[in-house]
Design a protein around this motif. Structure first.
Motif, PDB file in Angstrom:
ATOM      1  N   TRP A 158      -2.454 -15.140   1.255  1.00  0.00           N
ATOM      2  CA  TRP A 158      -1.915 -14.610   0.005  1.00  0.00           C
ATOM      3  C   TRP A 158      -1.870 -15.709  -1.056  1.00  0.00           C
ATOM      4  CZ3 TRP A 158       2.853 -10.980   1.129  1.00  0.00           C
ATOM      5  CH2 TRP A 158       2.439  -9.940   1.967  1.00  0.00           C
ATOM      6  N   PRO A 159      -2.333 -15.427  -2.266  1.00  0.00           N
ATOM      7  CA  PRO A 159      -2.251 -16.430  -3.339  1.00  0.00           C
ATOM      8  C   PRO A 159      -0.837 -16.568  -3.905  1.00  0.00           C
ATOM      9  CG  PRO A 159      -3.219 -14.405  -4.172  1.00  0.00           C
ATOM     10  CD  PRO A 159      -3.067 -14.217  -2.693  1.00  0.00           C
ATOM     11  N   GLY A 160       0.002 -15.585  -3.645  1.00  0.00           N
ATOM     12  CA  GLY A 160       1.376 -15.621  -4.143  1.00  0.00           C
ATOM     13  C   GLY A 160       2.102 -14.362  -3.736  1.00  0.00           C
ATOM     14  N   LEU A 161       3.377 -14.286  -4.082  1.00  0.00           N
ATOM     15  CA  LEU A 161       4.182 -13.117  -3.758  1.00  0.00           C
ATOM     16  C   LEU A 161       4.255 -12.184  -4.956  1.00  0.00           C
ATOM     17  CD1 LEU A 161       7.191 -14.760  -1.851  1.00  0.00           C
ATOM     18  CD2 LEU A 161       5.124 -13.728  -0.884  1.00  0.00           C
ATOM     19  N   ARG A 162       4.512 -10.923  -4.696  1.00  0.00           N
ATOM     20  CA  ARG A 162       4.705  -9.945  -5.756  1.00  0.00           C
ATOM     21  C   ARG A 162       6.087 -10.134  -6.376  1.00  0.00           C
ATOM     22  NH1 ARG A 162       2.070  -4.336  -3.353  1.00  0.00           N
ATOM     23  NH2 ARG A 162       0.091  -5.256  -2.654  1.00  0.00           N
ATOM     24  N   PRO A 163       6.314  -9.558  -7.560  1.00  0.00           N
ATOM     25  CA  PRO A 163       7.603  -9.768  -8.248  1.00  0.00           C
ATOM     26  C   PRO A 163       8.816  -9.419  -7.397  1.00  0.00           C
ATOM     27  CG  PRO A 163       6.034  -8.768  -9.748  1.00  0.00           C
ATOM     28  CD  PRO A 163       5.359  -8.811  -8.410  1.00  0.00           C
ATOM     29  N   LEU A 164       8.793  -8.281  -6.704  1.00  0.00           N
ATOM     30  CA  LEU A 164       9.942  -7.902  -5.876  1.00  0.00           C
ATOM     31  C   LEU A 164      10.141  -8.894  -4.740  1.00  0.00           C
ATOM     32  CD1 LEU A 164      12.135  -5.759  -5.167  1.00  0.00           C
ATOM     33  CD2 LEU A 164      10.445  -4.716  -3.650  1.00  0.00           C
ATOM     34  N   GLN A 165       9.049  -9.337  -4.137  1.00  0.00           N
ATOM     35  CA  GLN A 165       9.150 -10.265  -3.014  1.00  0.00           C
ATOM     36  C   GLN A 165       9.737 -11.600  -3.443  1.00  0.00           C
ATOM     37  OE1 GLN A 165       5.041 -10.082  -1.944  1.00  0.00           O
ATOM     38  NE2 GLN A 165       5.225  -8.118  -0.870  1.00  0.00           N
ATOM     39  N   GLU A 166       9.389 -12.067  -4.627  1.00  0.00           N
ATOM     40  CA  GLU A 166       9.985 -13.296  -5.169  1.00  0.00           C
ATOM     41  C   GLU A 166      11.464 -13.089  -5.468  1.00  0.00           C
ATOM     42  OE1 GLU A 166       9.482 -16.424  -6.162  1.00  0.00           O
ATOM     43  OE2 GLU A 166       7.371 -16.762  -5.665  1.00  0.00           O
ATOM     44  N   ALA A 167      11.783 -11.987  -6.145  1.00  0.00           N
ATOM     45  CA  ALA A 167      13.166 -11.753  -6.592  1.00  0.00           C
ATOM     46  C   ALA A 167      14.124 -11.552  -5.429  1.00  0.00           C
ATOM     47  CB  ALA A 167      13.201 -10.542  -7.519  1.00  0.00           C
ATOM     48  N   ALA A 168      13.620 -11.043  -4.305  1.00  0.00           N
ATOM     49  CA  ALA A 168      14.502 -10.727  -3.178  1.00  0.00           C
ATOM     50  C   ALA A 168      14.903 -11.948  -2.367  1.00  0.00           C
ATOM     51  CB  ALA A 168      13.807  -9.714  -2.262  1.00  0.00           C
ATOM     52  N   ILE A 169      14.154 -13.036  -2.464  1.00  0.00           N
ATOM     53  CA  ILE A 169      14.384 -14.176  -1.571  1.00  0.00           C
ATOM     54  C   ILE A 169      15.793 -14.777  -1.688  1.00  0.00           C
ATOM     55  CG2 ILE A 169      13.653 -16.543  -1.038  1.00  0.00           C
ATOM     56  CD1 ILE A 169      10.759 -15.617  -1.632  1.00  0.00           C
ATOM     57  N   PRO A 170      16.262 -15.171  -2.880  1.00  0.00           N
ATOM     58  CA  PRO A 170      17.579 -15.841  -2.931  1.00  0.00           C
ATOM     59  C   PRO A 170      18.737 -14.992  -2.397  1.00  0.00           C
ATOM     60  CG  PRO A 170      16.350 -16.231  -4.954  1.00  0.00           C
ATOM     61  CD  PRO A 170      15.602 -15.181  -4.207  1.00  0.00           C
ATOM     62  N   PRO A 171      18.937 -13.742  -2.878  1.00  0.00           N
ATOM     63  CA  PRO A 171      20.088 -12.997  -2.375  1.00  0.00           C
ATOM     64  C   PRO A 171      19.981 -12.638  -0.901  1.00  0.00           C
ATOM     65  CG  PRO A 171      18.736 -11.600  -3.796  1.00  0.00           C
ATOM     66  CD  PRO A 171      18.219 -12.990  -3.929  1.00  0.00           C
ATOM     67  N   LEU A 172      18.772 -12.358  -0.432  1.00  0.00           N
ATOM     68  CA  LEU A 172      18.641 -11.951   0.969  1.00  0.00           C
ATOM     69  C   LEU A 172      18.824 -13.129   1.914  1.00  0.00           C
ATOM     70  CD1 LEU A 172      17.790  -9.340  -0.335  1.00  0.00           C
ATOM     71  CD2 LEU A 172      15.891  -9.167   1.278  1.00  0.00           C
ATOM     72  N   PRO A 226       7.534   0.474  -6.895  1.00  0.00           N
ATOM     73  CA  PRO A 226       6.661   1.637  -6.725  1.00  0.00           C
ATOM     74  C   PRO A 226       6.068   1.666  -5.325  1.00  0.00           C
ATOM     75  CG  PRO A 226       6.160   0.480  -8.774  1.00  0.00           C
ATOM     76  CD  PRO A 226       7.100  -0.392  -8.017  1.00  0.00           C
ATOM     77  N   THR A 227       5.580   2.838  -4.927  1.00  0.00           N
ATOM     78  CA  THR A 227       4.903   2.961  -3.636  1.00  0.00           C
ATOM     79  C   THR A 227       3.803   1.905  -3.527  1.00  0.00           C
ATOM     80  OG1 THR A 227       5.334   5.328  -3.671  1.00  0.00           O
ATOM     81  CG2 THR A 227       3.655   4.560  -2.140  1.00  0.00           C
ATOM     82  N   ALA A 228       3.717   1.263  -2.354  1.00  0.00           N
ATOM     83  CA  ALA A 228       2.776   0.161  -2.101  1.00  0.00           C
ATOM     84  C   ALA A 228       3.109  -1.070  -2.930  1.00  0.00           C
ATOM     85  CB  ALA A 228       1.335   0.590  -2.356  1.00  0.00           C
ATOM     86  N   GLY A 229       4.386  -1.234  -3.279  1.00  0.00           N
ATOM     87  CA  GLY A 229       4.798  -2.395  -4.068  1.00  0.00           C
ATOM     88  C   GLY A 229       5.263  -3.578  -3.242  1.00  0.00           C
ATOM     89  N   GLY A 230       5.066  -3.531  -1.910  1.00  0.00           N
ATOM     90  CA  GLY A 230       5.413  -4.670  -1.059  1.00  0.00           C
ATOM     91  C   GLY A 230       6.868  -4.731  -0.660  1.00  0.00           C
ATOM     92  N   LYS A 231       7.543  -3.573  -0.540  1.00  0.00           N
ATOM     93  CA  LYS A 231       8.972  -3.564  -0.216  1.00  0.00           C
ATOM     94  C   LYS A 231       9.251  -4.062   1.202  1.00  0.00           C
ATOM     95  CE  LYS A 231       9.339   0.815  -1.358  1.00  0.00           C
ATOM     96  NZ  LYS A 231       8.062   1.045  -2.065  1.00  0.00           N
ATOM     97  N   THR A 232       8.383  -3.664   2.155  1.00  0.00           N
ATOM     98  CA  THR A 232       8.613  -4.085   3.546  1.00  0.00           C
ATOM     99  C   THR A 232       8.637  -5.604   3.657  1.00  0.00           C
ATOM    100  OG1 THR A 232       7.639  -2.070   4.468  1.00  0.00           O
ATOM    101  CG2 THR A 232       7.651  -4.022   5.875  1.00  0.00           C
ATOM    102  N   GLU A 233       7.665  -6.272   3.064  1.00  0.00           N
ATOM    103  CA  GLU A 233       7.618  -7.735   3.109  1.00  0.00           C
ATOM    104  C   GLU A 233       8.759  -8.354   2.305  1.00  0.00           C
ATOM    105  OE1 GLU A 233       3.783  -6.127   4.282  1.00  0.00           O
ATOM    106  OE2 GLU A 233       5.076  -5.742   2.543  1.00  0.00           O
ATOM    107  N   ALA A 234       9.132  -7.696   1.198  1.00  0.00           N
ATOM    108  CA  ALA A 234      10.223  -8.220   0.374  1.00  0.00           C
ATOM    109  C   ALA A 234      11.513  -8.295   1.166  1.00  0.00           C
ATOM    110  CB  ALA A 234      10.419  -7.338  -0.867  1.00  0.00           C
TER     111      ALA A 234
END
Length: 702
Positions: free
Chosen positions: A21-35, A46-54
């Motif tokens: 992966w060249p980088g993470l999607r916006p949700l995946q980046e934003a989820a890291i600190p609080p999680l 949105p559907t297929a927006g990378g929620k599982t990995e986030a």
């Protein structure tokens, strides 16, 4: 420093090198600190927006950094097919990090389950019902198996929160938290929620750690192509699907299992390669259809809402909707199945077969264009689920004292909000009726409880669904699926004919004691039946139909046939105006055009009973025929619209009133109170009476 740098180094390495992966999607980046801090959250994309990995990447990071051992993470989905679909992806991520993933649900073999129990994985993919089955099993060491839990991921959380499965899920999580000895991190994933903050509060409940909604997508208006065509019948819809977009992969949504089967049969008759997917097909049939569709190109899969929940059936070219989903949320899930390939856009073609479905389609699209999504509202007063949880807790602990119930269950908001006198009255009633018994203060399952819920090791307790009487259908040894027993009703000439898995079958024999039917192929069309309570159309969609008819909204993407039909409707309803509710009177017949949905209209019809020979209602209007005093009924309705304190009661015998599965545990007055609260229409009435009431007289009949 990017948030990516907060992940464990081993995980960083594999994201870059193993996954490429060249980088993470916006949700995946934003989820890291609080999680990583262990906070509770709702993750939206949105559907297929990378929620599982986030959700899973920060959880994997915690697993490595904090050296979690044993079963530490649950990944919960609403349907088994989604679990099966996710297994290989999460299993691969886990293997990169030296962690194991397993799936547990009703279709997993006993031998596989035995291995999981003997050597628990790090992550278990499962359903609330399977968790309950484990907890009530007397052969399980619950504390050994669940004692190391740290985090729970709940996929498609909106699919739980709107009904009793949500309360059941939260109650199971409360019990698991007690077993684990600490608060479990709760993470919910969704693409379509209209009230995110409320849903996040519902999920986190009484938990003490911070909670937040993570939704970095500022612009949700991805390019879309939405078209509406009026076709007038299912057969015409099949003709359009067969001729349009040939050579492409098409997913057709139909909101009824019977009509799924009918459409599939019509498409196959037109030489279209067609597959079928719905919840009443056997596991083998569903898997074969979804796998063949995923590998094909020029083909169609016809499905119910089960395929709107993110199950991977390969790259789709087109989504087609027969008639209309009942909510904007459902439409967003479905159109989100397309537009995943680079250079493609989201698309959906609506094919309306009835006039009511046509208007509902336009209302859903009008709300969508305005950015509206329905709020997810948990059902009120889950007293019957409280009764179920008391019995499940007794089985889990092999007896419990009444004072300990609140330690296990009392913090869950749905139960905490119940009146303490109701909870006490319920427990006393269960003891008095023999559902429970008390032995020196230790509660156990009574004789009536054993008779009612004890079959097959209390499997009736693991699900909050009410299951209609079904018959499994076999062709030789191959299980095709199941249908309602009424499909084999006596009285027909010749064998019962049915359609299942998109093919026609003739019944050769029905083994009623074992509830099995044996069939053979036939060229004669059949029809299978499944009975379920229909849901009334929501207030917002119903009111939007009035806005569409009164020319308050402009719609794009209508075919010439659709445009003409809408024009005809607007001519027919030319007396409609925005902000008004109209009464039309013709002789002794009166119609109140509320456009407010069947729930409120049922209550209004109930209010008018006795003042006319016949009172009927639907999602759009209440019609009184043979009114004894037209002026008096009109005054009554005017009074209702002029008072902000007006109250109406939905009749408890309405077709859409859904049964409370564990109602046998409740006194009748508790059942009536719970249903009345759940089907309370006061908020819709308050909205409706803000409109001005106008009376229109039409010429006398004849």
């Amino acid at each position: 420093m990017s948030h990516f740098d907060q992940l464990h180094p081993a995980l960083q390495h594999h994201i870059v090198n193993s996954l490429g992966w060249p980088g993470l999607r916006p949700l995946q980046e934003a989820a890291i600190p609080p999680l990583i801090r262990g906070e509770h959250a709702i993750l939206l994309a949105p559907t297929a927006g990378g929620k599982t990995e986030a959700a899973c990447f920060p959880v994997f990071s915690r697993m490595l950094s904090e050296r979690w051992n044993g079963l530490s993470v649950l990944y919960i989905c609403p349907i088994k097919a989604l679990l099966n679909n996710l297994e290989s992806r999460l299993e691969y991520y886990g293997s990169l990090l030296g962690r194991r993933v397993a799936v547990w649900h009703g279709d997993v073999s006993p031998s596989r389950k035995a291995k999981i129990l003997a050597d628990p994985p790090d992550i278990l993919l499962t359903t609330p019902e399977s968790l309950e089955a484990i907890l009530v099993s007397s052969r399980m060491d619950h504390r050994r198996f669940f004692g190391h839990l740290k985090s729970v991921v709940i996929d498609e959380i909106h699919a739980f929160a709107g009904d009793d499965r949500g309360w059941h899920l939260l109650a199971v999580l409360e019990r698991l938290s007690v077993i684990a000895g600490s608060e479990l991190q709760r993470l919910g994933l969704s693409a379509t929620v209209g009230n995110t903050d409320e849903l996040c509060g519902w999920l986190a409940g009484s938990c003490q750690k911070p909670r937040s909604v993570i939704n970095p997508y500022a612009d949700a208006t991805q390019e879309t192509d939405v078209q509406v065509d009026w076709v007038g019948s299912l057969q015409n819809a099949a003709t359009v699907v067969s001729r349009l977009h040939r050579g492409e992969k098409r997913l057709v949504f139909v909101d009824s299992r019977s009509r799924v089967e009918q459409l599939a049969a019509e498409l196959r008759a037109r030489q279209v390669t067609t597959f079928v997917s719905h919840s009443s097909l056997s596991l083998e049939e569903r898997r074969a259809a979804e796998a063949a569709f995923a590998e094909g190109n020029d083909c169609v899969i016809v499905a119910t809402s089960t395929l709107e929940l993110g199950i991977d059936v390969g790259d789709l070219d087109r989504v087609i909707q027969l008639d209309s989903p009942s909510t904007v949320s459902s439409f967003l899930q479905r159109i989100g199945r397309t537009g995943r390939r680079s250079g493609s856009i989201r698309n959906c073609l609506f094919l309306a077969t009835t006039e009511s479905a046509f208007l509902q389609t336009l209302a859903v699209l009008s709300l969508w264009q305005r950015g509206y999504v329905e709020p997810v509202t948990p059902p009120r007063s889950p007293l019957h689920i409280y009764a179920q949880q008391i019995m499940a807790l007794i089985l889990q602990e092999q007896g419990i004292i009444a004072e300990d119930i609140d330690r296990w269950l009392g913090k869950m908001p749905g139960f905490a909000e119940l009146d303490s006198r109701e909870r006490e009255g319920l427990l006393n009633s269960m003891l008095e009726t023999g559902i429970l018994h008390s032995d020196c203060g230790v509660l156990g399952i009574g004789q009536r409880g054993e008779r009612t819920f004890g079959a097959k090791h209390f499997m009736e307790l693991v699900s909050v669904f009410t299951a209609p009487p079904m018959v499994k259908v076999f062709y030789g040894r191959q299980e095709l699926g199941e249908v309602h027993e009424i499909t084999f009703a006596v009285g027909e000439e010749g064998p019962a004919l049915l359609t299942l898995a998109g093919r026609n079958w003739a019944t050769t024999y029905v083994d009623w004691p074992r509830r099995k039917a044996y069939v053979e192929p036939t060229e004669i069309k059949g029809r299978s039946q499944w009975l379920s309570a229909g849901r009334p159309l929501g207030y917002s969609v119903a009111r939007e139909i009035a806005a569409v008819l009164s020319e308050e909204v402009k719609l794009e993407g209508l075919s010439k046939r659709s445009d003409q039909l809408l024009s005809d409707f607007r001519d027919e309803f030319d007396w409609l105006e925005p902000g008004k509710v109209v009464i039309t009177i013709q002789d002794d017949n009166l119609t109140l055009w509320t456009f407010s949905g069947a729930l409120l209209n049922a209550a209004i019809a109930n209010h008018l009973q006795g003042d006319a020979k016949k009172v009927r209602f639907d999602n759009i209007a209440v019609t009184a025929s043979g009114v004894y005093d037209v002026s008096g009924m009109t005054r009554s309705l005017r009074d209702m619209f002029s008072s902000e304190s007006s109250q109406l009661q939905v009749p408890l015998d309405s077709d859409f009133i859904q049964e409370l599965k564990f109602s046998e545990c409740l006194p009748q007055k508790y059942i009536d109170n719970e249903i009345a609260r759940r089907y309370d229409c006061s908020s819709s009435l308050s909205e409706l009476i803000r409109n001005k009431l106008e009376v229109v007289h039409f010429a006398a009949l004849g």
